[in-house]
Design a protein around this motif. Structure first.
Motif, PDB file in Angstrom:
ATOM      1  N   PHE A  22     -33.548  16.454  -0.454  1.00  0.00           N
ATOM      2  CA  PHE A  22     -34.732  17.306  -0.428  1.00  0.00           C
ATOM      3  C   PHE A  22     -35.109  17.781  -1.825  1.00  0.00           C
ATOM      4  O   PHE A  22     -36.272  17.947  -2.136  1.00  0.00           O
ATOM      5  N   LEU A  23     -34.105  17.998  -2.675  1.00  0.00           N
ATOM      6  CA  LEU A  23     -34.338  18.595  -3.982  1.00  0.00           C
ATOM      7  C   LEU A  23     -33.656  17.789  -5.074  1.00  0.00           C
ATOM      8  O   LEU A  23     -32.458  17.526  -5.004  1.00  0.00           O
ATOM      9  N   ASP A  24     -34.444  17.419  -6.075  1.00  0.00           N
ATOM     10  CA  ASP A  24     -33.890  16.889  -7.317  1.00  0.00           C
ATOM     11  C   ASP A  24     -33.904  18.046  -8.303  1.00  0.00           C
ATOM     12  O   ASP A  24     -34.974  18.494  -8.727  1.00  0.00           O
ATOM     13  N   LEU A  25     -32.721  18.556  -8.624  1.00  0.00           N
ATOM     14  CA  LEU A  25     -32.591  19.689  -9.534  1.00  0.00           C
ATOM     15  C   LEU A  25     -31.893  19.217 -10.795  1.00  0.00           C
ATOM     16  O   LEU A  25     -30.780  18.695 -10.743  1.00  0.00           O
ATOM     17  N   TYR A  26     -32.567  19.394 -11.914  1.00  0.00           N
ATOM     18  CA  TYR A  26     -32.010  19.009 -13.202  1.00  0.00           C
ATOM     19  C   TYR A  26     -31.600  20.278 -13.935  1.00  0.00           C
ATOM     20  O   TYR A  26     -32.415  21.178 -14.131  1.00  0.00           O
ATOM     21  N   LEU A  27     -30.337  20.340 -14.300  1.00  0.00           N
ATOM     22  CA  LEU A  27     -29.789  21.529 -14.944  1.00  0.00           C
ATOM     23  C   LEU A  27     -29.442  21.220 -16.391  1.00  0.00           C
ATOM     24  O   LEU A  27     -28.822  20.200 -16.681  1.00  0.00           O
ATOM     25  N   GLN A  28     -29.840  22.110 -17.275  1.00  0.00           N
ATOM     26  CA  GLN A  28     -29.482  22.005 -18.687  1.00  0.00           C
ATOM     27  C   GLN A  28     -28.934  23.360 -19.104  1.00  0.00           C
ATOM     28  O   GLN A  28     -29.653  24.359 -19.083  1.00  0.00           O
ATOM     29  N   PHE A  29     -27.675  23.381 -19.458  1.00  0.00           N
ATOM     30  CA  PHE A  29     -27.042  24.628 -19.861  1.00  0.00           C
ATOM     31  C   PHE A  29     -26.759  24.586 -21.356  1.00  0.00           C
ATOM     32  O   PHE A  29     -25.762  24.029 -21.792  1.00  0.00           O
TER      33      PHE A  29
END
Length: 163
Positions: free
Chosen positions: A4-11
């Motif tokens: 349902f969700l493509d979440l791209y995380l950049q920390f």
């Protein structure tokens, strides 16, 4: 909600919240907000210096801020945008961890709670919410409280004003 969700995380700064938790929160929030189609967004946790640079470039304010949201629908098309696979592109949320940390301390709650508050605020902006006046601000803050309640953080973040 797998897929349902493509979440791209950049920390750029370490996150006190695990990637799986971020994903879970955003999936719950999108469901609570009635988003039914698959969507994509990115979240960046960064420094005051980086968010100040973005704030200066895009809002012409030479100061750090807590959260910025770059909605794809505003930048690319007035009626929203989908990629060729039918995924709704929401946009990008950028949060300053040092500012969030200071706000959490001032509000008397944990950094993770402040980050959730700011992420929910950014998500609402990606979905077209805004707060040009006091009434719309209060509606948005109420919606944020409901989103935090949905992830069981409602009693822990007691914002009544714009963070």
């Amino acid at each position: 909600m797998d897929g349902f969700l493509d979440l791209y995380l950049q920390f750029n700064i370490p996150s006190p919240i695990e990637e799986a938790t971020w994903r879970h929160w955003f999936e719950i929030w999108l469901k609570e907000l009635g988003v039914q189609e698959p969507c994509e967004l990115s979240l960046c946790l960064t420094s005051d210096e980086h968010i100040r640079q973005l704030n200066r470039e895009f809002r012409h304010l030479d100061e750090p801020t807590d959260v910025l949201a770059f909605a794809a629908q505003e930048m690319l098309a007035p009626f929203g945008i989908q990629d060729i696979t039918g995924v709704r592109l929401l946009g990008d949320i950028v949060i300053s961890v040092p500012t969030a940390r200071a706000q959490a301390k001032a509000q008397g709650h944990r950094l993770s709670q402040e980050l959730a508050w700011l992420a929910s605020h950014g998500l609402l902006h990606l979905l077209g919410w805004d707060h040009p006046d006091e009434l719309s601000l209060q509606r948005m803050l109420q919606q944020q409280r409901q989103l935090l309640a949905a992830i069981q953080l409602d009693g822990e973040v007691a914002h009544g004003q714009q963070p």
